[in-house]
Design a protein around this motif. Sequence first.
Motif, mmCIF file in Angstrom:
data_model
loop_
_atom_site.group_PDB
_atom_site.id
_atom_site.type_symbol
_atom_site.label_atom_id
_atom_site.label_comp_id
_atom_site.label_asym_id
_atom_site.label_seq_id
_atom_site.Cartn_x
_atom_site.Cartn_y
_atom_site.Cartn_z
ATOM 1 N N GLN A 86 0.820 -1.201 0.000
ATOM 2 C CA GLN A 86 0.000 0.000 0.000
ATOM 3 C C GLN A 86 0.862 1.262 0.000
ATOM 4 O OE1 GLN A 86 -3.379 -0.186 -0.259
ATOM 5 N NE2 GLN A 86 -3.059 -2.404 -0.418
ATOM 6 N N THR A 87 0.318 2.330 -0.554
ATOM 7 C CA THR A 87 0.959 3.646 -0.518
ATOM 8 C C THR A 87 -0.084 4.684 -0.117
ATOM 9 O OG1 THR A 87 0.498 4.011 -2.873
ATOM 10 C CG2 THR A 87 2.648 3.071 -2.311
ATOM 11 N N THR A 88 0.380 5.793 0.441
ATOM 12 C CA THR A 88 -0.552 6.848 0.842
ATOM 13 C C THR A 88 -1.198 7.485 -0.376
ATOM 14 O OG1 THR A 88 0.769 7.277 2.821
ATOM 15 C CG2 THR A 88 -0.772 9.001 2.133
ATOM 16 N N ARG A 89 -0.396 7.820 -1.379
ATOM 17 C CA ARG A 89 -0.914 8.339 -2.637
ATOM 18 C C ARG A 89 -1.085 7.178 -3.609
ATOM 19 N NH1 ARG A 89 2.355 13.908 -4.179
ATOM 20 N NH2 ARG A 89 1.489 15.233 -2.538
ATOM 21 N N SER A 90 -2.248 7.094 -4.236
ATOM 22 C CA SER A 90 -2.540 5.943 -5.094
ATOM 23 C C SER A 90 -1.541 5.808 -6.236
ATOM 24 C CB SER A 90 -3.961 6.045 -5.641
ATOM 25 O OG SER A 90 -4.129 7.220 -6.420
ATOM 26 N N GLU A 91 -1.135 6.927 -6.831
ATOM 27 C CA GLU A 91 -0.212 6.870 -7.962
ATOM 28 C C GLU A 91 1.141 6.273 -7.581
ATOM 29 O OE1 GLU A 91 -2.920 10.468 -8.614
ATOM 30 O OE2 GLU A 91 -1.749 9.616 -6.944
ATOM 31 N N ASP A 92 1.492 6.377 -6.321
ATOM 32 C CA ASP A 92 2.791 5.873 -5.888
ATOM 33 C C ASP A 92 2.903 4.352 -6.000
ATOM 34 O OD1 ASP A 92 4.038 8.254 -5.399
ATOM 35 O OD2 ASP A 92 3.467 8.344 -3.281
ATOM 36 N N ARG A 93 1.773 3.674 -6.091
ATOM 37 C CA ARG A 93 1.838 2.222 -6.289
ATOM 38 C C ARG A 93 2.494 1.902 -7.622
ATOM 39 N NH1 ARG A 93 -3.338 -1.197 -4.961
ATOM 40 N NH2 ARG A 93 -1.726 -2.791 -5.214
ATOM 41 N N ALA A 94 2.335 2.796 -8.582
ATOM 42 C CA ALA A 94 3.014 2.634 -9.876
ATOM 43 C C ALA A 94 4.407 3.236 -9.836
ATOM 44 C CB ALA A 94 2.187 3.279 -10.988
ATOM 45 N N TYR A 95 4.518 4.465 -9.334
ATOM 46 C CA TYR A 95 5.805 5.161 -9.343
ATOM 47 C C TYR A 95 6.875 4.403 -8.545
ATOM 48 C CZ TYR A 95 2.772 9.091 -10.747
ATOM 49 O OH TYR A 95 1.859 9.899 -11.373
ATOM 50 N N SER A 96 6.464 3.721 -7.488
ATOM 51 C CA SER A 96 7.431 3.028 -6.630
ATOM 52 C C SER A 96 8.029 1.796 -7.300
ATOM 53 C CB SER A 96 6.771 2.627 -5.310
ATOM 54 O OG SER A 96 5.710 1.701 -5.530
ATOM 55 N N LEU A 97 7.499 1.412 -8.462
ATOM 56 C CA LEU A 97 8.000 0.220 -9.159
ATOM 57 C C LEU A 97 8.961 0.548 -10.289
ATOM 58 C CD1 LEU A 97 4.685 -1.849 -9.383
ATOM 59 C CD2 LEU A 97 6.572 -2.143 -7.769
ATOM 60 N N MET A 98 9.122 1.832 -10.599
ATOM 61 C CA MET A 98 9.958 2.195 -11.747
ATOM 62 C C MET A 98 11.369 1.644 -11.626
ATOM 63 S SD MET A 98 8.781 6.050 -12.842
ATOM 64 C CE MET A 98 9.124 6.847 -11.257
ATOM 65 N N GLY A 99 11.964 1.787 -10.470
ATOM 66 C CA GLY A 99 13.347 1.364 -10.290
ATOM 67 C C GLY A 99 13.559 -0.125 -10.470
ATOM 68 N N LEU A 100 12.557 -0.940 -10.146
ATOM 69 C CA LEU A 100 12.697 -2.388 -10.280
ATOM 70 C C LEU A 100 12.851 -2.817 -11.731
ATOM 71 C CD1 LEU A 100 10.100 -3.819 -7.715
ATOM 72 C CD2 LEU A 100 12.567 -3.578 -7.455
ATOM 73 N N PHE A 101 12.417 -1.944 -12.649
ATOM 74 C CA PHE A 101 12.504 -2.270 -14.070
ATOM 75 C C PHE A 101 13.441 -1.330 -14.826
ATOM 76 C CE2 PHE A 101 8.434 -3.749 -12.472
ATOM 77 C CZ PHE A 101 8.418 -5.060 -12.897
ATOM 78 N N ILE B 25 2.828 12.390 -12.180
ATOM 79 C CA ILE B 25 1.692 13.298 -12.357
ATOM 80 C C ILE B 25 0.669 12.991 -11.270
ATOM 81 C CG2 ILE B 25 -0.013 14.223 -13.965
ATOM 82 C CD1 ILE B 25 1.590 12.917 -16.239
ATOM 83 N N TYR B 26 0.833 13.600 -10.128
ATOM 84 C CA TYR B 26 -0.115 13.345 -9.046
ATOM 85 C C TYR B 26 -1.463 13.965 -9.403
ATOM 86 C CZ TYR B 26 3.614 11.429 -6.219
ATOM 87 O OH TYR B 26 4.636 10.630 -5.754
ATOM 88 N N GLY B 27 -2.491 13.143 -9.261
ATOM 89 C CA GLY B 27 -3.824 13.546 -9.674
ATOM 90 C C GLY B 27 -4.307 12.755 -10.873
ATOM 91 N N GLU B 28 -3.394 12.045 -11.555
ATOM 92 C CA GLU B 28 -3.805 11.268 -12.724
ATOM 93 C C GLU B 28 -4.549 9.996 -12.332
ATOM 94 O OE1 GLU B 28 -0.799 9.370 -15.136
ATOM 95 O OE2 GLU B 28 0.633 9.346 -13.475
ATOM 96 N N GLY B 29 -4.397 9.556 -11.093
ATOM 97 C CA GLY B 29 -5.050 8.336 -10.642
ATOM 98 C C GLY B 29 -4.191 7.105 -10.858
ATOM 99 N N LEU B 30 -4.507 6.046 -10.116
ATOM 100 C CA LEU B 30 -3.701 4.829 -10.156
ATOM 101 C C LEU B 30 -3.737 4.153 -11.524
ATOM 102 C CD1 LEU B 30 -2.023 2.554 -8.947
ATOM 103 C CD2 LEU B 30 -4.120 1.592 -7.976
ATOM 104 N N LYS B 31 -4.915 4.039 -12.119
ATOM 105 C CA LYS B 31 -5.021 3.318 -13.390
ATOM 106 C C LYS B 31 -4.188 3.980 -14.481
ATOM 107 C CE LYS B 31 -9.435 0.969 -12.727
ATOM 108 N NZ LYS B 31 -10.800 0.729 -13.274
ATOM 109 N N ALA B 32 -4.253 5.304 -14.577
ATOM 110 C CA ALA B 32 -3.476 6.009 -15.591
ATOM 111 C C ALA B 32 -1.982 5.868 -15.328
ATOM 112 C CB ALA B 32 -3.876 7.483 -15.623
#
Length: 255
Positions: A202-217, A224-231
């Motif tokens: 889990q993350t406090t900001r929904s978008e961070d669930r995606a952003y936090s994975l960038m380094g692994l790949f 873009i905070y506000g774009e939502g998790l799906k975007a």
Amino acid sequence: MRLLNSRTFKLETFQNVTETPPYAILSHRWEEEEVTFDDLQERDYSKGFLKVANCCKAAEQFGIFYIWIDTCCINQNSSSDLSESINSMFAWYRNARLCIAYLFDVAQGLNTPQTIRPTTGRLGGFNDSQWFSRGWTLQELIAPKEVWFYDKHWKLLGIRSRLASRISKITRIAEPVLQKHQLEELQSFSVSARLSWAAGRQTTRSEDRAYSLMGLFGVNMPTIYGEGLKAAFFRLQKEIFNAFPDHSVFAWESG
């Protein structure tokens, strides 16, 4: 990159990563009171400073006098500063001389019995720490060459490589990734395997669930905070596919 000087408690900026001095980096779960970037500018140490001071003290025991802590080394009020830091974070953890994982909800000792929280407010055991369920701590666990775990009282619990079997059972991360620190070891695992390690975090900001994975790949993209998790997750999937042309990446749901 900004680093906190442990002797002056002032931030120092290094424009070139090759010029940065040896530094320690903190991996932690944010608490109610944290020292922020603005607090350091105003020299306001009225809240959350004990964590910073203890982190500095732990690093100094290894002869390290510069610290990176996300709460105060990133200017959260600057979208460009935040985005640049997020895209650089995996490398910063990778290049740290020392990574300190502070588990504020763990009582002294690896074998402390687990307890029911948060209703009781009591400390739990190592396996039960919230640190293992957060989105950002996934890369913070994997990226460093080694991770040193400390409990609430800043007593050393152990290091990642020696706790690899136990941590693997908690996180479902393959044990060799935790024992070794070569990037080749991480890259030998499929896209699906790496995405599976993030399941349930889990993350406090929904978008961070995606952003936090960038380094692994090893991918980068604007935040873009506000774009939502799906975007955010779809953009991440496209970046991963460009690097690893495996259509199975699109089978993963952002939720």
